[in-house]
Design a protein around this motif. Structure first.
Motif, PDB file in Angstrom:
ATOM      1  N   GLU A 113      53.533  30.272  47.658  1.00  0.00           N
ATOM      2  CA  GLU A 113      54.290  29.897  48.791  1.00  0.00           C
ATOM      3  C   GLU A 113      55.603  29.530  48.413  1.00  0.00           C
ATOM      4  O   GLU A 113      56.596  29.904  49.182  1.00  0.00           O
ATOM      5  CB  GLU A 113      53.553  28.850  49.492  1.00  0.00           C
ATOM      6  CG  GLU A 113      52.281  29.451  50.144  1.00  0.00           C
ATOM      7  CD  GLU A 113      51.587  28.314  50.946  1.00  0.00           C
ATOM      8  OE1 GLU A 113      51.699  26.805  50.561  1.00  0.00           O
ATOM      9  OE2 GLU A 113      50.619  28.525  51.755  1.00  0.00           O
ATOM     10  N   ALA A 114      55.839  28.888  47.238  1.00  0.00           N
ATOM     11  CA  ALA A 114      57.080  28.108  46.708  1.00  0.00           C
ATOM     12  C   ALA A 114      57.902  29.384  46.450  1.00  0.00           C
ATOM     13  O   ALA A 114      59.291  29.350  46.529  1.00  0.00           O
ATOM     14  CB  ALA A 114      56.752  27.157  45.594  1.00  0.00           C
ATOM     15  N   ASN A 115      57.452  30.686  45.652  1.00  0.00           N
ATOM     16  CA  ASN A 115      58.090  31.802  45.327  1.00  0.00           C
ATOM     17  C   ASN A 115      58.584  32.220  46.372  1.00  0.00           C
ATOM     18  O   ASN A 115      59.880  32.738  46.432  1.00  0.00           O
ATOM     19  CB  ASN A 115      57.229  32.578  44.290  1.00  0.00           C
ATOM     20  CG  ASN A 115      57.059  32.062  43.215  1.00  0.00           C
ATOM     21  OD1 ASN A 115      57.868  31.286  42.597  1.00  0.00           O
ATOM     22  ND2 ASN A 115      56.194  32.550  42.397  1.00  0.00           N
ATOM     23  N   GLU A 116      57.856  32.535  47.592  1.00  0.00           N
ATOM     24  CA  GLU A 116      58.390  33.094  48.820  1.00  0.00           C
ATOM     25  C   GLU A 116      59.383  32.339  49.375  1.00  0.00           C
ATOM     26  O   GLU A 116      60.591  32.984  49.847  1.00  0.00           O
ATOM     27  CB  GLU A 116      57.200  33.244  49.651  1.00  0.00           C
ATOM     28  CG  GLU A 116      57.252  33.868  51.060  1.00  0.00           C
ATOM     29  CD  GLU A 116      56.480  34.310  51.870  1.00  0.00           C
ATOM     30  OE1 GLU A 116      56.489  34.531  53.174  1.00  0.00           O
ATOM     31  OE2 GLU A 116      55.176  34.224  51.719  1.00  0.00           O
ATOM     32  N   ALA A 117      59.364  30.925  49.556  1.00  0.00           N
ATOM     33  CA  ALA A 117      60.411  30.269  49.941  1.00  0.00           C
ATOM     34  C   ALA A 117      61.558  30.273  49.262  1.00  0.00           C
ATOM     35  O   ALA A 117      62.894  30.286  49.539  1.00  0.00           O
ATOM     36  CB  ALA A 117      59.819  28.703  50.110  1.00  0.00           C
ATOM     37  N   ALA A 118      61.190  30.552  47.665  1.00  0.00           N
ATOM     38  CA  ALA A 118      62.677  30.556  46.951  1.00  0.00           C
ATOM     39  C   ALA A 118      63.139  31.835  47.241  1.00  0.00           C
ATOM     40  O   ALA A 118      64.515  31.988  47.311  1.00  0.00           O
ATOM     41  CB  ALA A 118      62.313  30.583  45.501  1.00  0.00           C
ATOM     42  N   GLN A 119      62.501  33.049  47.264  1.00  0.00           N
ATOM     43  CA  GLN A 119      63.264  34.362  47.865  1.00  0.00           C
ATOM     44  C   GLN A 119      63.856  34.261  49.029  1.00  0.00           C
ATOM     45  O   GLN A 119      64.929  34.705  49.144  1.00  0.00           O
ATOM     46  CB  GLN A 119      62.063  35.264  47.703  1.00  0.00           C
ATOM     47  CG  GLN A 119      62.572  36.934  48.065  1.00  0.00           C
ATOM     48  CD  GLN A 119      62.594  37.189  49.200  1.00  0.00           C
ATOM     49  OE1 GLN A 119      62.066  36.852  50.095  1.00  0.00           O
ATOM     50  NE2 GLN A 119      63.810  37.946  49.483  1.00  0.00           N
ATOM     51  N   GLU A 120      63.401  33.791  50.173  1.00  0.00           N
ATOM     52  CA  GLU A 120      63.822  33.603  51.372  1.00  0.00           C
ATOM     53  C   GLU A 120      65.393  32.558  51.158  1.00  0.00           C
ATOM     54  O   GLU A 120      66.273  33.297  51.790  1.00  0.00           O
ATOM     55  CB  GLU A 120      63.120  32.968  52.337  1.00  0.00           C
ATOM     56  CG  GLU A 120      61.934  33.893  52.639  1.00  0.00           C
ATOM     57  CD  GLU A 120      60.972  33.128  53.388  1.00  0.00           C
ATOM     58  OE1 GLU A 120      61.194  31.889  54.296  1.00  0.00           O
ATOM     59  OE2 GLU A 120      59.746  33.862  54.083  1.00  0.00           O
ATOM     60  N   PHE A 121      65.243  31.638  50.542  1.00  0.00           N
ATOM     61  CA  PHE A 121      66.344  30.802  50.411  1.00  0.00           C
ATOM     62  C   PHE A 121      67.497  31.718  49.666  1.00  0.00           C
ATOM     63  O   PHE A 121      68.546  31.552  50.197  1.00  0.00           O
ATOM     64  CB  PHE A 121      66.223  29.697  49.319  1.00  0.00           C
ATOM     65  CG  PHE A 121      67.377  28.615  49.094  1.00  0.00           C
ATOM     66  CD1 PHE A 121      67.933  27.901  49.845  1.00  0.00           C
ATOM     67  CD2 PHE A 121      67.682  28.789  47.829  1.00  0.00           C
ATOM     68  CE1 PHE A 121      69.003  27.102  49.288  1.00  0.00           C
ATOM     69  CE2 PHE A 121      68.883  28.294  47.175  1.00  0.00           C
ATOM     70  CZ  PHE A 121      69.310  27.374  48.017  1.00  0.00           C
ATOM     71  N   ASP A 132      68.776  34.168  52.175  1.00  0.00           N
ATOM     72  CA  ASP A 132      69.844  33.493  52.893  1.00  0.00           C
ATOM     73  C   ASP A 132      71.256  33.105  52.503  1.00  0.00           C
ATOM     74  O   ASP A 132      72.123  33.235  53.111  1.00  0.00           O
ATOM     75  CB  ASP A 132      69.037  32.405  53.544  1.00  0.00           C
ATOM     76  CG  ASP A 132      67.981  32.749  54.494  1.00  0.00           C
ATOM     77  OD1 ASP A 132      67.719  33.980  54.726  1.00  0.00           O
ATOM     78  OD2 ASP A 132      67.067  31.787  54.481  1.00  0.00           O
ATOM     79  N   GLN A 133      71.173  32.638  51.178  1.00  0.00           N
ATOM     80  CA  GLN A 133      72.278  32.198  50.379  1.00  0.00           C
ATOM     81  C   GLN A 133      73.356  33.527  50.459  1.00  0.00           C
ATOM     82  O   GLN A 133      74.722  33.262  50.359  1.00  0.00           O
ATOM     83  CB  GLN A 133      72.252  31.691  49.215  1.00  0.00           C
ATOM     84  CG  GLN A 133      71.369  30.351  49.332  1.00  0.00           C
ATOM     85  CD  GLN A 133      72.209  29.386  50.265  1.00  0.00           C
ATOM     86  OE1 GLN A 133      73.329  29.174  49.833  1.00  0.00           O
ATOM     87  NE2 GLN A 133      71.378  28.983  50.999  1.00  0.00           N
ATOM     88  N   LEU A 134      72.719  34.531  50.440  1.00  0.00           N
ATOM     89  CA  LEU A 134      73.749  35.994  50.323  1.00  0.00           C
ATOM     90  C   LEU A 134      74.784  36.000  51.531  1.00  0.00           C
ATOM     91  O   LEU A 134      75.866  36.509  51.539  1.00  0.00           O
ATOM     92  CB  LEU A 134      72.972  37.133  50.203  1.00  0.00           C
ATOM     93  CG  LEU A 134      73.783  38.340  49.651  1.00  0.00           C
ATOM     94  CD1 LEU A 134      74.651  38.227  48.509  1.00  0.00           C
ATOM     95  CD2 LEU A 134      72.797  39.533  49.544  1.00  0.00           C
ATOM     96  N   ASP A 135      74.137  35.377  52.680  1.00  0.00           N
ATOM     97  CA  ASP A 135      74.978  35.253  53.774  1.00  0.00           C
ATOM     98  C   ASP A 135      76.257  34.150  53.806  1.00  0.00           C
ATOM     99  O   ASP A 135      76.976  34.090  54.702  1.00  0.00           O
ATOM    100  CB  ASP A 135      74.423  35.425  55.025  1.00  0.00           C
ATOM    101  CG  ASP A 135      73.572  36.538  55.365  1.00  0.00           C
ATOM    102  OD1 ASP A 135      74.091  37.575  54.935  1.00  0.00           O
ATOM    103  OD2 ASP A 135      72.412  36.643  55.814  1.00  0.00           O
ATOM    104  N   SER A 136      76.068  33.171  52.873  1.00  0.00           N
ATOM    105  CA  SER A 136      77.003  31.771  52.775  1.00  0.00           C
ATOM    106  C   SER A 136      78.382  32.161  52.409  1.00  0.00           C
ATOM    107  O   SER A 136      78.662  33.277  51.962  1.00  0.00           O
ATOM    108  CB  SER A 136      76.398  30.915  51.905  1.00  0.00           C
ATOM    109  OG  SER A 136      76.552  31.364  50.543  1.00  0.00           O
ATOM    110  N   GLY A 166      69.526  38.416  46.095  1.00  0.00           N
ATOM    111  CA  GLY A 166      70.171  36.971  46.811  1.00  0.00           C
ATOM    112  C   GLY A 166      71.197  36.687  45.975  1.00  0.00           C
ATOM    113  O   GLY A 166      71.773  37.349  45.407  1.00  0.00           O
ATOM    114  N   TYR A 167      71.454  35.443  46.379  1.00  0.00           N
ATOM    115  CA  TYR A 167      72.600  34.762  45.720  1.00  0.00           C
ATOM    116  C   TYR A 167      72.243  33.294  45.389  1.00  0.00           C
ATOM    117  O   TYR A 167      71.630  32.638  46.258  1.00  0.00           O
ATOM    118  CB  TYR A 167      73.773  34.686  46.608  1.00  0.00           C
ATOM    119  CG  TYR A 167      74.936  33.946  46.160  1.00  0.00           C
ATOM    120  CD1 TYR A 167      75.836  34.596  44.917  1.00  0.00           C
ATOM    121  CD2 TYR A 167      75.296  32.685  46.494  1.00  0.00           C
ATOM    122  CE1 TYR A 167      77.119  33.815  44.682  1.00  0.00           C
ATOM    123  CE2 TYR A 167      76.407  32.108  46.066  1.00  0.00           C
ATOM    124  CZ  TYR A 167      77.157  32.572  44.812  1.00  0.00           C
ATOM    125  OH  TYR A 167      78.329  31.864  44.648  1.00  0.00           O
TER     126      TYR A 167
END
Length: 70
Positions: A7-15, A18-22, A48-49
């Protein structure tokens, strides 16, 4: 424990995705664009970023109540 790690790995991947759009990630998006990667390809390969602020992921996971930040 395994479930929490996954679950933490999945949350990190999503994070990171999402940062790629920052605004901070403009150089990363330009890099990807210059190599023919559009948003769909970035999502497919889970690109991601990582923001400069090294603790941003930890803070985000902690705010979401992840037990992996203890």
């Amino acid at each position: 424990m395994r479930k929490r790690i996954l679950e933490a790995n999945e949350a990190a991947q999503e994070f990171y995705a999402d940062q790629l759009d920052s605004p901070e990630a403009i150089a990363g998006r330009q890099f990807l664009h210059g190599r023919g990667f559009d948003r769909e390809v970035a999502q497919h390969f889970m690109i991601g970023y990582a923001p400069r602020h090294g603790s941003a992921l930890r803070q985000t996971l902690k705010a979401k109540g992840s037990p992996m930040t203890s």
